[in-house]
Motif scaffolding. Structure first.
Motif, PDB file in Angstrom:
ATOM      1  N   VAL A 125      -4.427  -1.110  -8.085  1.00 54.66           N
ATOM      2  CA  VAL A 125      -5.613  -0.258  -8.124  1.00 54.66           C
ATOM      3  C   VAL A 125      -5.281   1.052  -7.415  1.00 54.66           C
ATOM      4  O   VAL A 125      -4.443   1.085  -6.501  1.00 54.66           O
ATOM      5  N   ARG A 126      -5.943   2.100  -7.836  1.00 58.98           N
ATOM      6  CA  ARG A 126      -5.702   3.422  -7.248  1.00 58.98           C
ATOM      7  C   ARG A 126      -7.025   4.041  -6.832  1.00 58.98           C
ATOM      8  O   ARG A 126      -7.985   4.043  -7.591  1.00 58.98           O
ATOM      9  N   GLU A 127      -7.038   4.540  -5.600  1.00 60.52           N
ATOM     10  CA  GLU A 127      -8.185   5.295  -5.094  1.00 60.52           C
ATOM     11  C   GLU A 127      -7.764   6.754  -4.958  1.00 60.52           C
ATOM     12  O   GLU A 127      -6.673   7.045  -4.458  1.00 60.52           O
ATOM     13  N   ILE A 186       0.853  -1.192   0.000  1.00 56.86           N
ATOM     14  CA  ILE A 186       0.000   0.000   0.000  1.00 56.86           C
ATOM     15  C   ILE A 186       0.884   1.235   0.000  1.00 56.86           C
ATOM     16  O   ILE A 186       1.877   1.294   0.752  1.00 56.86           O
ATOM     17  N   ALA A 187       0.548   2.214  -0.836  1.00 55.73           N
ATOM     18  CA  ALA A 187       1.260   3.493  -0.866  1.00 55.73           C
ATOM     19  C   ALA A 187       0.249   4.623  -0.681  1.00 55.73           C
ATOM     20  O   ALA A 187      -0.876   4.549  -1.178  1.00 55.73           O
ATOM     21  N   TRP A 239      -2.678   3.738  -3.261  1.00 60.19           N
ATOM     22  CA  TRP A 239      -2.457   2.645  -4.204  1.00 60.19           C
ATOM     23  C   TRP A 239      -2.391   1.316  -3.458  1.00 60.19           C
ATOM     24  O   TRP A 239      -1.839   1.249  -2.355  1.00 60.19           O
ATOM     25  N   LEU A 240      -2.929   0.288  -4.076  1.00 57.34           N
ATOM     26  CA  LEU A 240      -2.810  -1.079  -3.577  1.00 57.34           C
ATOM     27  C   LEU A 240      -2.328  -1.947  -4.731  1.00 57.34           C
ATOM     28  O   LEU A 240      -2.917  -1.915  -5.822  1.00 57.34           O
ATOM     29  N   ARG A 241      -1.243  -2.718  -4.489  1.00 54.52           N
ATOM     30  CA  ARG A 241      -0.772  -3.612  -5.542  1.00 54.52           C
ATOM     31  C   ARG A 241      -0.392  -4.962  -4.942  1.00 54.52           C
ATOM     32  O   ARG A 241       0.004  -5.050  -3.773  1.00 54.52           O
TER      33      ARG A 241
END
Length: 436
Positions: free
Chosen positions: A149-151, A91-92, A135-137
């Protein structure tokens, strides 16, 4: 977004020199290189196909609505897969320039399709912080692709002045007043608002006897009064260039906001109403006049929206609009600064116009650094020059405050670190004297 991992790039890179060597030794087998590349591409596509789908993940954020300067808050990021979750994800977090997330890259393990990670949010400056992107990767089962995916939540966090210490001081002040009867005296005593009838006892003023009610009840009854409530207290805060200059290590406007919020808390507790109005070259924010202690968080958020400015202050536009917005007589607490008597002329003119209808409490931040320069024993010619300049500036400030007093304004002149208590004392004095 789906893209190859470093493992896929490495496998592709390892195959290139091997294919080149085979081609040099046996040119008929040059197709081995193409076959190797096709194999890796196929494995990458397979990994992208069989891994958890990007559409099956849901990201939720839990963050504070407000943060105080010199404080911290936790941001929690939760990821939920409806099925087929990976074992681990990264997670970023991206924030704007007023906030910092530490660490800004997190690792989370999934259990029963859910994972949660948290980071610490630290405010860097007052204003409106924002969580801009999350971001979650995660890797595919073969470790050859990243799925990401990006929120963009655009989650706003109000970064408010840190007033916990002064709020604690206000609570202690209330406790001391309750012990010595001062708070009670503010509520019942020499006010002008009728409160109740009570039987006359020794020490009460005979002039408060209600003769009609005494005759009706065949005993002496006296009127009990209390100070009036529901008075509007409006803080007019200059957010222009001079107020953004530092004083004892902090911008003047931050010190003004600390004192304003402290007095707002006290006035709301005592039954009055409070509002914040900020202006520089033009009016910036106005909270309206609010009532009840429950309105205090809203005032904090309004205060956090007052930004630092490099523009010169337009007193005519700012104070004229404030006067037009106030429907009834109010206590207007003005926080501003001025460089000399010439720049203060327009301020004095507009303050005088405001005082035709409203009660003005003018706050002067005592410049102890300037006073120290004026008092310092000179060693060389530069010291003498600085001392003379500082003394001239102090004298001009005294001229302006003297003119304000003659106009009828009430003055609070206090050191920056004691501004809040001094402002509260002036406010309580105005209430006791029924000037509001």
């Amino acid at each position: 977004m789906i893209y190859p991992t470093s493992r896929a790039v490495l496998l592709m890179a390892v195959g290139a020199p091997v294919a080149l060597l085979i081609g040099l030794i046996s040119p008929g087998y040059w197709v081995v290189g193409g076959g190797w590349a096709a194999l890796i591409v196929g494995l990458v596509l397979l990994d992208a196909f069989i891994g958890p789908a990007r559409a099956r993940v849901e990201l939720t954020l839990d963050s504070p609505r407000a943060l105080g300067m010199a404080g911290e808050g936790a941001l929690k990021v939760k990821a939920v897969f409806d099925r087929g979750a990976p074992r681990r994800a990264e997670i970023a977090v991206e924030t704007n320039e007023r906030l910092v997330a530490a660490p800004d890259r997190l690792s989370a393990e999934f259990h029963a399709g859910e994972a949660e990670a948290s980071t610490t949010l630290t405010p860097l400056r007052r204003g409106e912080g924002e969580i801009q992107n999350v971001w979650l990767r995660w890797r595919g089962p073969l470790g050859l692709v990243w799925k990401q995916v990006r929120e963009a939540p655009e989650r706003k966090i109000a970064i408010i002045p840190n007033i916990q210490a002064v709020k604690d001081e206000a609570i202690r002040m209330f406790s001391r007043e309750a012990l010595f009867g001062l708070k009670t005296q503010l509520e019942t005593g020499d006010g002008s608002e009728f409160h109740a009838l009570r039987e006359l006892v020794g020490g009460m003023d005979p002039r408060t006897i209600d003769w009609k009610q005494s005759a009706r009840h065949t005993k002496l009854l006296a009127k009990e009064f209390r100070t009036e409530r529901n008075h509007p207290v409006v803080f007019a805060i200059d957010s222009g260039r001079l107020m953004c200059d530092p004083l004892l290590g902090a911008p003047r406007i931050d010190r003004a906001l600390n004192a304003a919020l402290l007095l707002a808390y006290v006035s709301l507790r005592l039954g009055d109403r409070a509002g914040i109005f900020a202006f520089d070259a033009k009016p910036r924010v106005f909270s309206g006049v609010l009532s009840g202690v429950g309105a205090f968080p809203l005032l904090q958020r309004v205060a956090s929206a007052i930004d630092y400015s490099t523009e010169e202050t337009n007193f005519t536009l700012g104070l004229t609009q404030l006067a037009g917005a106030l429907e009834r007589r109010s206590l207007v607490v003005i926080f501003t600064d001025f460089a000399d008597t010439t720049s203060a002329e327009l301020m004095l003119e507009n303050v005088a116009r405001l005082m035709r209808k409203h009660l003005v409490l003018f706050v002067v931040l005592r410049d102890e650094e300037l006073e120290a320069i004026a008092r310092r024993e000179p060693v060389d010619a530069d010291d003498v020059s600085r001392a003379v300049t500082a003394e001239a500036l102090l004298r001009e400030r005294e001229v302006v405050t003297g003119r304000l007093r003659r106009l009828g304004a009430h003055i609070v002149d206090a050191p920056a670190d004691r501004l809040g208590p001094a402002l509260i004392s002036a406010y309580l004095d105005l209430k006791r004297r029924e000037l509001m």
